[in-house]
Design a protein around this motif. Structure first.
Motif, short mmCIF file in Angstrom:
data_model
loop_
_atom_site.label_atom_id
_atom_site.label_comp_id
_atom_site.label_asym_id
_atom_site.label_seq_id
_atom_site.Cartn_x
_atom_site.Cartn_y
_atom_site.Cartn_z
N THR A 37 0.85 -1.18 0.00
CA THR A 37 0.00 0.00 0.00
C THR A 37 0.90 1.24 0.00
OG1 THR A 37 -0.05 0.20 2.41
CG2 THR A 37 -1.75 -1.22 1.39
N ALA A 38 0.31 2.38 -0.28
CA ALA A 38 1.08 3.63 -0.23
C ALA A 38 1.63 3.85 1.17
CB ALA A 38 0.21 4.80 -0.67
N SER A 39 0.85 3.55 2.20
CA SER A 39 1.32 3.72 3.58
C SER A 39 2.50 2.81 3.89
CB SER A 39 0.19 3.45 4.58
OG SER A 39 -0.83 4.41 4.44
N GLN A 40 2.44 1.59 3.40
CA GLN A 40 3.56 0.67 3.61
C GLN A 40 4.79 1.16 2.85
OE1 GLN A 40 1.57 -2.85 2.21
NE2 GLN A 40 1.15 -3.59 4.28
N GLY A 41 4.62 1.62 1.63
CA GLY A 41 5.73 2.15 0.85
C GLY A 41 6.35 3.38 1.50
N LYS A 42 5.50 4.27 2.00
CA LYS A 42 5.99 5.48 2.68
C LYS A 42 6.77 5.09 3.93
CE LYS A 42 6.24 9.88 3.72
NZ LYS A 42 7.39 10.61 3.24
N THR A 43 6.28 4.11 4.66
CA THR A 43 6.98 3.64 5.86
C THR A 43 8.36 3.11 5.51
OG1 THR A 43 4.87 3.12 6.94
CG2 THR A 43 6.84 2.03 7.82
N LEU A 44 8.45 2.31 4.46
CA LEU A 44 9.75 1.80 4.03
C LEU A 44 10.68 2.94 3.63
CD1 LEU A 44 8.73 -1.34 1.93
CD2 LEU A 44 9.63 -1.29 4.27
N GLY A 45 10.12 3.92 2.94
CA GLY A 45 10.92 5.07 2.54
C GLY A 45 11.48 5.83 3.73
N GLU A 46 10.66 6.01 4.75
CA GLU A 46 11.14 6.68 5.97
C GLU A 46 12.24 5.86 6.64
OE1 GLU A 46 10.52 9.69 7.26
OE2 GLU A 46 9.21 10.14 5.57
N LEU A 47 12.08 4.56 6.63
CA LEU A 47 13.08 3.69 7.27
C LEU A 47 14.37 3.60 6.48
CD1 LEU A 47 10.71 0.85 8.50
CD2 LEU A 47 11.87 2.58 9.91
N SER A 48 14.33 3.99 5.20
CA SER A 48 15.56 3.94 4.40
C SER A 48 16.58 4.96 4.90
CB SER A 48 15.26 4.17 2.91
OG SER A 48 14.85 5.50 2.67
N ARG A 49 16.16 5.91 5.71
CA ARG A 49 17.08 6.90 6.30
C ARG A 49 17.78 6.34 7.53
NH1 ARG A 49 13.96 12.65 6.10
NH2 ARG A 49 12.42 12.05 4.54
N GLY A 50 17.26 5.23 8.07
CA GLY A 50 17.86 4.62 9.25
C GLY A 50 16.78 4.16 10.22
N THR A 69 1.59 0.10 14.20
CA THR A 69 1.77 -1.29 14.63
C THR A 69 1.26 -2.24 13.56
OG1 THR A 69 1.62 -0.67 16.96
CG2 THR A 69 1.19 -2.99 16.42
N GLY A 70 0.09 -1.98 13.01
CA GLY A 70 -0.46 -2.83 11.95
C GLY A 70 0.39 -2.82 10.70
N ILE A 71 0.84 -1.64 10.30
CA ILE A 71 1.69 -1.53 9.11
C ILE A 71 2.99 -2.30 9.32
CG2 ILE A 71 3.10 0.08 7.74
CD1 ILE A 71 0.81 2.17 8.20
N ILE A 72 3.62 -2.11 10.47
CA ILE A 72 4.89 -2.78 10.76
C ILE A 72 4.68 -4.29 10.86
CG2 ILE A 72 6.78 -3.04 12.43
CD1 ILE A 72 6.81 -0.45 10.65
N ASP A 73 3.58 -4.72 11.47
CA ASP A 73 3.29 -6.16 11.54
C ASP A 73 3.26 -6.77 10.15
OD1 ASP A 73 3.08 -6.12 14.31
OD2 ASP A 73 0.87 -6.15 14.33
N ARG A 74 2.58 -6.11 9.21
CA ARG A 74 2.46 -6.65 7.85
C ARG A 74 3.81 -6.63 7.12
NH1 ARG A 74 -2.39 -4.44 9.00
NH2 ARG A 74 -2.04 -2.34 8.20
N LEU A 75 4.56 -5.54 7.30
CA LEU A 75 5.87 -5.47 6.66
C LEU A 75 6.84 -6.49 7.25
CD1 LEU A 75 6.27 -1.58 6.38
CD2 LEU A 75 5.81 -3.19 4.51
N GLU A 76 6.74 -6.71 8.55
CA GLU A 76 7.61 -7.68 9.22
C GLU A 76 7.29 -9.10 8.73
OE1 GLU A 76 9.51 -7.78 13.61
OE2 GLU A 76 7.32 -7.77 13.56
N LYS A 77 6.01 -9.41 8.54
CA LYS A 77 5.63 -10.73 8.03
C LYS A 77 6.24 -11.00 6.66
CE LYS A 77 1.25 -11.71 10.23
NZ LYS A 77 -0.20 -11.71 10.13
N ARG A 78 6.41 -9.96 5.88
CA ARG A 78 6.99 -10.09 4.54
C ARG A 78 8.51 -10.04 4.56
NH1 ARG A 78 4.27 -6.53 0.10
NH2 ARG A 78 6.03 -7.46 -0.98
N GLY A 79 9.10 -9.83 5.74
CA GLY A 79 10.55 -9.79 5.86
C GLY A 79 11.17 -8.49 5.39
N LEU A 80 10.38 -7.42 5.32
CA LEU A 80 10.87 -6.14 4.82
C LEU A 80 11.42 -5.25 5.93
CD1 LEU A 80 8.01 -5.40 2.26
CD2 LEU A 80 10.26 -6.44 1.82
N VAL A 81 10.98 -5.51 7.16
CA VAL A 81 11.47 -4.77 8.33
C VAL A 81 11.62 -5.74 9.49
CG1 VAL A 81 10.31 -2.62 7.63
CG2 VAL A 81 9.19 -4.14 9.26
#
Length: 145
Positions: A37-50, A69-81
């Protein structure tokens, strides 16, 4: 030297609205290509700074901590964070981008065709000027990049 035309703030606000709308549409489509989702993509982009604390991420993304928490849970399940205890306070959880998450960020940026085509119309000096101006306008959000 010809005088620059006067542009009032309302004209700039309208141009920002159109520009950011086009950027958001391009970003959303690029994130969707990565099944994000756009929210998940934006979260990854923010985390690319550290690494960022969960609370800090919620503040940066201007959303409720429960949504993060929900966004991070989903990204963590996919191994992205992954979540890690903060070195300064083990009660605080930092979110860290994994190598797979870094690849997703790169893929999203690579597929932002409309935005890239627009930026490609600028030469290096114009891009540097635009960067400096946007950084000045949005200082609180742009950090040091």
């Amino acid at each position: 030297m010809p005088k620059s035309p006067r542009v009032d703030p309302d004209q700039l606000l309208e141009l920002f609205s159109v520009s950011f709308g086009a950027y958001y549409g391009d970003f959303t489509a690029a994130a969707a290509r990565e099944n994000l989702t756009a929210s998940q993509g934006k979260t990854l982009g923010e985390l690319s700074r550290g690494p960022v604390a969960m609370r800090g991420l919620a503040d940066t993304l201007a959303c409720d901590a429960s949504n993060i928490t929900g966004i991070i849970d989903r990204l963590e399940k996919r191994g992205l964070v992954r979540r890690e205890p903060s070195p300064g306070d083990r009660r605080v959880k930092n979110v860290v981008l994994t190598p797979e998450g870094e690849q997703a960020v790169e893929a999203i940026r690579a597929h932002m065709d409309t935005t890239r085509a627009g930026m490609d119309t600028l030469d290096a000096e114009e891009r540097a000027t635009l960067h400096a101006l946007l950084k000045r306008v949005f200082t609180a959000r742009c950090g040091e990049s």
